[in-house]
Write an enzyme that holds these catalytic residues in place. Structure first.
Site, short mmCIF file in Angstrom:
data_model
loop_
_atom_site.label_atom_id
_atom_site.label_comp_id
_atom_site.label_asym_id
_atom_site.label_seq_id
_atom_site.Cartn_x
_atom_site.Cartn_y
_atom_site.Cartn_z
N GLY A 110 0.81 -1.22 0.00
CA GLY A 110 0.00 0.00 0.00
C GLY A 110 0.84 1.27 0.00
N ARG A 114 0.23 5.66 -1.65
CA ARG A 114 -0.18 6.94 -1.05
C ARG A 114 0.02 6.88 0.47
NH1 ARG A 114 -5.99 6.19 0.52
NH2 ARG A 114 -6.68 4.22 -0.39
N ASP A 127 -4.28 -7.94 -3.68
CA ASP A 127 -5.09 -7.78 -2.46
C ASP A 127 -4.39 -8.58 -1.37
OD1 ASP A 127 -6.87 -7.85 -0.40
OD2 ASP A 127 -8.56 -8.65 -1.58
N TYR A 153 -10.95 -2.66 13.91
CA TYR A 153 -9.64 -2.07 13.61
C TYR A 153 -8.67 -2.24 14.78
CZ TYR A 153 -6.34 1.59 12.06
OH TYR A 153 -5.22 2.30 11.67
N LYS A 158 -5.15 -4.34 14.93
CA LYS A 158 -3.87 -3.69 15.23
C LYS A 158 -3.23 -4.28 16.49
CE LYS A 158 -3.83 -0.92 11.70
NZ LYS A 158 -2.82 -1.08 10.65
P1 NDP Z 1 -4.49 5.27 3.45
O1 NDP Z 1 -5.93 4.94 3.48
O2 NDP Z 1 -4.05 6.62 3.00
O3 NDP Z 1 -3.68 4.17 2.64
C1 NDP Z 1 -3.91 2.81 2.84
C2 NDP Z 1 -3.09 2.04 1.83
O4 NDP Z 1 -3.41 0.65 2.02
C3 NDP Z 1 -3.46 2.40 0.41
O5 NDP Z 1 -2.26 2.51 -0.35
C4 NDP Z 1 -4.29 1.23 -0.05
O6 NDP Z 1 -4.12 0.92 -1.42
C5 NDP Z 1 -3.66 0.08 0.74
N1 NDP Z 1 -4.59 -1.04 0.84
C6 NDP Z 1 -5.84 -1.05 1.39
N2 NDP Z 1 -6.39 -2.27 1.29
C7 NDP Z 1 -5.47 -3.06 0.65
C8 NDP Z 1 -5.45 -4.41 0.25
N3 NDP Z 1 -6.48 -5.23 0.48
N4 NDP Z 1 -4.35 -4.89 -0.39
C9 NDP Z 1 -3.30 -4.07 -0.63
N5 NDP Z 1 -3.25 -2.77 -0.29
C10 NDP Z 1 -4.34 -2.27 0.36
O7 NDP Z 1 -4.00 4.99 4.95
P2 NDP Z 1 -2.78 5.55 5.79
O8 NDP Z 1 -1.63 5.87 4.93
O9 NDP Z 1 -3.32 6.55 6.74
O10 NDP Z 1 -2.47 4.24 6.68
C11 NDP Z 1 -1.40 3.36 6.41
C12 NDP Z 1 -1.30 2.39 7.58
O11 NDP Z 1 -1.10 3.11 8.79
C13 NDP Z 1 -2.57 1.55 7.77
O12 NDP Z 1 -2.22 0.26 8.18
C14 NDP Z 1 -3.27 2.28 8.91
O13 NDP Z 1 -4.11 1.43 9.62
C15 NDP Z 1 -2.07 2.73 9.73
N6 NDP Z 1 -2.36 3.83 10.62
C16 NDP Z 1 -2.78 5.04 10.14
C17 NDP Z 1 -3.06 6.08 11.00
C18 NDP Z 1 -3.49 7.42 10.55
O14 NDP Z 1 -3.81 8.26 11.40
N7 NDP Z 1 -3.51 7.72 9.27
C19 NDP Z 1 -2.93 5.89 12.48
C20 NDP Z 1 -2.50 4.59 12.87
C21 NDP Z 1 -2.22 3.60 11.96
P3 NDP Z 1 -4.87 1.74 -2.58
O15 NDP Z 1 -4.21 3.09 -2.61
O16 NDP Z 1 -4.54 0.93 -3.76
O17 NDP Z 1 -6.31 1.80 -2.19
#
Ligand code: NDP
Length: 244
Positions: free
Chosen positions: A14, A17, A63, A154, A158
């Site tokens: 992922g 972004r 995925d 969630y 985690k």
């Molecule tokens: P975003 O929603 O901005 O990005 C999530 C990423 O995960 C995207 O690139 C998405 O891909 C990818 N993704 C989602 N589902 C799948 C899947 N089934 N297979 C492969 N890739 C997948 O989230 P963040 O950058 O904010 O979060 C990144 C990580 O940090 C996550 O694990 C989140 O739980 C964790 N986190 C975030 C926090 C926050 O405040 N933002 C706080 C604590 C933890 P695509 O772009 O292709 O959809």
């Protein structure tokens, strides 16, 4: 000083972004080649950014929740890059609801991506790591440590990642494989942009440092784990002091 990441291969799920992009970008700036499993649209901009640092970068539709697909993709990455030195399980989703209205599918899909997804990637790269050593970092969350109303699915995923991290650290230590977790608090990405200004203000009041973190704050903690070969089974919070 040259980073030990120079010339190494890092898989960041992922990384098209948000936090994942910041992690992969910092690794690329340190000279690492980057492989990105993604699900949404092809992450053209992110891949071009990583290549701009003079490293190899490729994206693979994948995925992470799908055991068979992750096997195929991990094998393809190993074929394309020769080996994988580090894995960052960053892909994650939310489906927030209070327990009273949370459906079975809301629970299952979040566990499938956030927790089983990390297991799938680790599982399919473990043989490679056992041969060559390696570093694994799982992106958890402070809510995995403290819980959060509306996030039973969630926060369970985690918290599960922290158990997975500590077990993998114990199982693979003798093969020179480290496994650690980073637990971010609130970080400014698409995941948190969905919050209203009132919700964001309420969150800032819970953060002693008084502001929402940036993806780079998380990336620096991840790179610490990737560069330091003598830390394993550890969890670093990157949360502005939110959970002390
Ligand atoms: P975003 O929603 O901005 O990005 C999530 C990423 O995960 C995207 O690139 C998405 O891909 C990818 N993704 C989602 N589902 C799948 C899947 N089934 N297979 C492969 N890739 C997948 O989230 P963040 O950058 O904010 O979060 C990144 C990580 O940090 C996550 O694990 C989140 O739980 C964790 N986190 C975030 C926090 C926050 O405040 N933002 C706080 C604590 C933890 P695509 O772009 O292709 O959809």
């Amino acid at each position: 000083m040259e980073s030990i990441l120079k010339g190494k291969t890092v898989v960041v799920t992922g990384a098209g972004r948000g936090i994942g992009q910041a992690i992969a970008s910092l690794c690329a700036q340190k000279g690492a080649n980057i492989a990105v499993p993604f699900v949404g649209p092809y992450p053209t901009e992110a891949i071009e950014e990583f290549r701009g640092y003079g490293v190899k970068a490729e994206a693979y539709e994948c995925d992470v929740a799908d055991f068979a697909v992750t096997k195929t993709v991990c094998d393809k990455i190993l074929e394309d890059f020769g080996t994988v030195d580090s894995l960052v399980n960053n892909a994650g989703i939310t489906a927030d609801k209070l327990i009273l209205s949370m459906g079975e599918s809301d629970f299952d899909k979040v566990i499938a991506v956030n927790l089983k997804g990390a297991f799938n990637m680790i599982k399919h790269l473990t043989r490679n790591f056992m041969r060559n050593g390696g570093a694994i970092v799982n992106i958890s969350s402070v809510v995995g440590l403290m819980g959060n109303a509306g996030q039973a699915n969630y926060s369970a995923s985690k918290a599960g990642l922290i158990g997975l991290t500590k077990t993998v650290a114990r199982e693979l230590a003798s093969r020179n494989v480290t496994c650690n977790a980073v637990a971010p608090g609130f970080i400014d990405t698409a995941m948190t942009a969905a919050l209203t200004p009132a919700q964001q203000d309420a969150i800032k009041k819970q953060i002693p440092l008084g502001y929402i973190g940036k993806p780079d704050d998380v990336a620096r903690a991840v790179v610490f784990f990737l560069e330091n070969r003598y830390v394993s089974g550890e969890v670093i919070k990157v949360d502005g002091g939110m959970y002390i």
